[in-house]
Design a protein around this motif. Structure first.
Motif, mmCIF file in Angstrom:
data_model
loop_
_atom_site.group_PDB
_atom_site.id
_atom_site.type_symbol
_atom_site.label_atom_id
_atom_site.label_comp_id
_atom_site.label_asym_id
_atom_site.label_seq_id
_atom_site.Cartn_x
_atom_site.Cartn_y
_atom_site.Cartn_z
ATOM 1 N N ILE B 349 -17.964 22.194 -24.863
ATOM 2 C CA ILE B 349 -16.582 21.770 -25.103
ATOM 3 C C ILE B 349 -15.614 22.459 -24.148
ATOM 4 O O ILE B 349 -15.696 23.671 -23.939
ATOM 5 N N VAL B 350 -14.743 21.652 -23.573
ATOM 6 C CA VAL B 350 -13.679 22.209 -22.729
ATOM 7 C C VAL B 350 -12.321 21.769 -23.265
ATOM 8 O O VAL B 350 -12.222 20.828 -24.039
ATOM 9 N N ASN B 351 -11.322 22.483 -22.832
ATOM 10 C CA ASN B 351 -9.959 22.218 -23.284
ATOM 11 C C ASN B 351 -9.106 21.777 -22.098
ATOM 12 O O ASN B 351 -9.206 22.338 -21.014
ATOM 13 N N TYR B 352 -8.323 20.745 -22.316
ATOM 14 C CA TYR B 352 -7.337 20.335 -21.320
ATOM 15 C C TYR B 352 -5.944 20.391 -21.936
ATOM 16 O O TYR B 352 -5.663 19.711 -22.918
ATOM 17 N N ILE B 353 -5.098 21.206 -21.379
ATOM 18 C CA ILE B 353 -3.682 21.188 -21.738
ATOM 19 C C ILE B 353 -3.038 20.146 -20.819
ATOM 20 O O ILE B 353 -3.255 20.181 -19.607
ATOM 21 N N TYR B 354 -2.270 19.219 -21.385
ATOM 22 C CA TYR B 354 -1.745 18.121 -20.576
ATOM 23 C C TYR B 354 -0.348 17.735 -21.051
ATOM 24 O O TYR B 354 0.067 18.056 -22.175
ATOM 25 N N GLY B 355 0.367 17.035 -20.198
ATOM 26 C CA GLY B 355 1.573 16.315 -20.611
ATOM 27 C C GLY B 355 2.715 17.160 -21.142
ATOM 28 O O GLY B 355 3.579 16.647 -21.865
ATOM 29 N N LEU B 356 2.778 18.444 -20.823
ATOM 30 C CA LEU B 356 3.858 19.267 -21.367
ATOM 31 C C LEU B 356 5.208 18.799 -20.828
ATOM 32 O O LEU B 356 5.346 18.455 -19.654
ATOM 33 N N GLY B 357 6.189 18.785 -21.716
ATOM 34 C CA GLY B 357 7.544 18.397 -21.312
ATOM 35 C C GLY B 357 7.636 16.966 -20.822
ATOM 36 O O GLY B 357 8.514 16.625 -20.043
ATOM 37 N N GLY B 358 6.709 16.107 -21.292
ATOM 38 C CA GLY B 358 6.761 14.695 -20.925
ATOM 39 C C GLY B 358 6.071 14.350 -19.623
ATOM 40 O O GLY B 358 6.184 13.220 -19.143
ATOM 41 N N ARG B 359 5.345 15.326 -19.018
ATOM 42 C CA ARG B 359 4.606 15.014 -17.791
ATOM 43 C C ARG B 359 3.681 13.834 -18.052
ATOM 44 O O ARG B 359 2.909 13.840 -19.004
ATOM 45 N N ASP B 360 3.800 12.829 -17.187
ATOM 46 C CA ASP B 360 3.065 11.594 -17.397
ATOM 47 C C ASP B 360 1.556 11.831 -17.266
ATOM 48 O O ASP B 360 1.113 12.632 -16.452
ATOM 49 N N VAL B 361 0.831 11.136 -18.108
ATOM 50 C CA VAL B 361 -0.632 11.192 -18.062
ATOM 51 C C VAL B 361 -1.123 9.795 -17.770
ATOM 52 O O VAL B 361 -0.975 8.898 -18.601
ATOM 53 N N GLY B 362 -1.678 9.604 -16.600
ATOM 54 C CA GLY B 362 -2.120 8.265 -16.202
ATOM 55 C C GLY B 362 -3.612 8.072 -16.376
ATOM 56 O O GLY B 362 -4.341 9.003 -16.765
ATOM 57 N N LEU B 363 -4.040 6.851 -16.080
ATOM 58 C CA LEU B 363 -5.470 6.527 -16.191
ATOM 59 C C LEU B 363 -6.307 7.448 -15.307
ATOM 60 O O LEU B 363 -7.371 7.911 -15.703
ATOM 61 N N GLY B 364 -5.788 7.731 -14.101
ATOM 62 C CA GLY B 364 -6.521 8.573 -13.156
ATOM 63 C C GLY B 364 -6.726 9.982 -13.694
ATOM 64 O O GLY B 364 -7.775 10.608 -13.450
ATOM 65 N N ASP B 365 -5.723 10.482 -14.423
ATOM 66 C CA ASP B 365 -5.848 11.830 -15.000
ATOM 67 C C ASP B 365 -6.988 11.879 -16.013
ATOM 68 O O ASP B 365 -7.791 12.806 -16.032
ATOM 69 N N ILE B 366 -7.009 10.861 -16.879
ATOM 70 C CA ILE B 366 -8.048 10.824 -17.921
ATOM 71 C C ILE B 366 -9.426 10.647 -17.277
ATOM 72 O O ILE B 366 -10.415 11.238 -17.720
ATOM 73 N N GLU B 367 -9.463 9.836 -16.203
ATOM 74 C CA GLU B 367 -10.742 9.647 -15.500
ATOM 75 C C GLU B 367 -11.277 10.960 -14.953
ATOM 76 O O GLU B 367 -12.477 11.208 -14.959
ATOM 77 N N LYS B 368 -10.347 11.793 -14.464
ATOM 78 C CA LYS B 368 -10.752 13.107 -13.952
ATOM 79 C C LYS B 368 -11.417 13.937 -15.055
ATOM 80 O O LYS B 368 -12.390 14.651 -14.811
ATOM 81 N N VAL B 369 -10.857 13.835 -16.256
ATOM 82 C CA VAL B 369 -11.426 14.600 -17.380
ATOM 83 C C VAL B 369 -12.848 14.106 -17.667
ATOM 84 O O VAL B 369 -13.779 14.909 -17.832
#
Lengths: 94, 393
Positions: B349-369
């Motif tokens: 299991i790994v942890n990803y902190i994402y999207g803080l302060g409304g930073r956009d999370v796109g399809l490419g970001d999720i693909e990277k995960v």
């Protein structure tokens, strides 16, 4: 009061019986307390009016003593007592 | 007849509140929740509902007035976001410990500082130990449905806990989507008349609310409160089953998406789950066994059920839209990992902190995960537990 287990607590800590603060004897907080000297008392009931708890006992309109179950020893009654020779003085009562 | 409408999250929540017609709403506006209060106030002003609407001077007062109204036996609600929730803090805990069935939409927004009005989960995650039930929403439809279910859940005599309905600020609150709304009478019948379990206004049966409890009894009250949350889980499901009958929409403790035969998966709350489902579809089209789990109920935390649903995965990424600043992980990761450890699962299991302060999370970001998970699944090794997604290095 008997100590209840958590299963017997009322949800949210609501108290369903009115007036049960009487069961909480706060007199143990006292270090010194008022000593009543009946022969000096003029029955003005200033002590009864000023007591911030309910620790001055009155019967038939007359001051009859201090309820030490609730008296916390604040000394207000002794200070307010207007009798020439004070009927309430702070001391090492029981 | 249910009606399909184009509606924003805030409009849908305000509509749900109108249909619920609470006895009392005390609220203070804060971006991005403001529209809920504003729209709701016009319903009151136009005489469409008879709610006593209290315009308070701060969120501390909003929650205090709501607690007072609920203690009096009223069906009481408020709504907030981020710093507003933070200002309520003291009374948020009191609402739960006094066992008051308050419903509060929380339009998730980043907590300061730096000051920011956009979406992340730091507000509601901060309140995760306050004793409130938390329902999370992926979109406008779920926010609306959660609001209506929250009333029944909170008021169940066996639950008697306040409920936060969480939805992503702006992404859900201000975006227009198709949603199906129920007729007023269906909602009214579903929530029913409110019979408070306790009230300060019954002079025949006087009670004291919120008394002192010291060393000799505080612990017993907190243990009883803990039990209320432990016992709440089946009622979440019971209310969901009842709601499915009137709405046709089914809810559980969480939603899984192509998870059963997946080799790698992501756990993510809120609107990002919608984005991630698209990525799952794309990867599945390439023959890659990706899956997703979106928690709906974070409090009570369904540890056993989550571990059962996730335990077969080779690799899992838990995504947190809030940081715990504990030099370890975000809050969702810590609890999912604890549940998995307890179950004996061998999932990496790994942890990803994402999207803080409304930073956009796109399809490419999720693909990277998912790409990272593929590498972990192959090697059987976690190279880096704590990761930050979409931050500039």
């Amino acid at each position: 009061m008997t100590a209840k287990g958590w299963r017997d607590t009322v949800p949210g800590g609501w108290i369903k019986e009115a007036g049960n603060a009487l069961e909480y004897k706060t007199g143990s907080w006292r270090s010194i307390g008022p000593v009543f000297i009946p022969e000096n008392c003029i029955n003005c009931l200033f002590c009864w009016a000023f007591c911030p708890d309910d620790a001055i006992m009155v019967k038939d309109g007359k001051m009859v003593g201090v309820n030490y179950d609730y008296c916390k020893g604040c000394g207000i009654c002794a200070r307010e007592c207007p009798a020439k020779n004070k009927a309430l003085v702070m001391g090492e009562e029981g | 007849m249910a009606q399909k409408v184009a509606i924003t999250g805030n409009e849908a929540v305000a509509l749900a509140m109108k249909q619920i017609n609470p006895d009392v709403v005390a609220a203070y506006p804060i971006t991005p929740q403001t529209e809920i209060v504003q729209i709701f106030s016009t319903y009151v002003n136009n005489g469409l509902i008879d709610t006593e609407f209290v315009t308070v001077e701060s969120e501390h007062s909003a929650m205090s007035a709501t607690v007072g109204a609920a203690s009096a036996g009223a069906r009481a609600m408020t709504a907030t976001s981020a710093n507003g929730l933070a200002l309520m803090w003291e009374i948020v805990y009191i609402a739960a410990s006094n066992r008051l069935p308050i419903v509060m939409p929380v339009v998730n927004r980043a907590l300061s500082g730096p000051i920011n009005i956009h979406c992340d989960h730091s507000d509601a995650m901060g309140a995760r130990d306050s004793g409130w039930i938390q329902l999370w929403s992926e979109n406008t439809q779920e926010a609306y449905d959660n609001m209506i279910q929250a009333v029944r859940l909170a008021e169940n005599p066996n639950v008697q806990l306040p409920v936060m309905v969480c939805m992503d600020g702006f992404i859900i609150s201000h975006a227009m989507e198709n949603a199906e709304v129920l007729p007023d009478e269906v909602v009214r019948e579903f929530i029913g008349d409110y019979t408070p379990q306790k009230t300060l206004l019954d002079k025949e049966n006087p009670v004291t609310a919120g008394p002192l409890a010291f060393t000799d009894s505080y612990f017993e009250f907190k243990r009883a409160q803990a039990e209320a949350m432990i016992q709440a889980k089946p009622y979440v499901l019971e209310v969901a089953r009842e709601y499915a009958k009137v709405s046709g929409r089914e809810y559980g403790l969480f939603e899984t998406y192509k998870l059963e035969d997946a080799e790698v998966g992501i756990v993510v709350l809120g609107s990002t789950a919608g984005t991630a489902k698209n990525v799952v579809d794309k990867l599945r089209g390439q023959g890659f066994k990706a899956g997703l789990l979106k928690p709906r109920v974070f409090r009570p935390f369904p540890a056993e059920e989550l571990a059962t649903a996730l335990g077969h995965l080779k690799a899992l990424a838990v995504m947190d839209r809030a940081d715990s600043f504990n030099a370890f992980s975000g809050p969702l990761f810590a609890e999912i990992t604890a549940a998995m450890y307890d179950s004996g699962a061998q999932t990496k299991i790994v942890n990803y902190i994402y999207g803080l302060g409304g930073r956009d999370v796109g399809l490419g970001d999720i693909e990277k995960v998912y790409g990272h998970l593929a590498r972990i699944a192959e090697s059987g090794k976690v190279d880096q537990r704590l990761n930050y997604l979409g931050v500039r290095e």
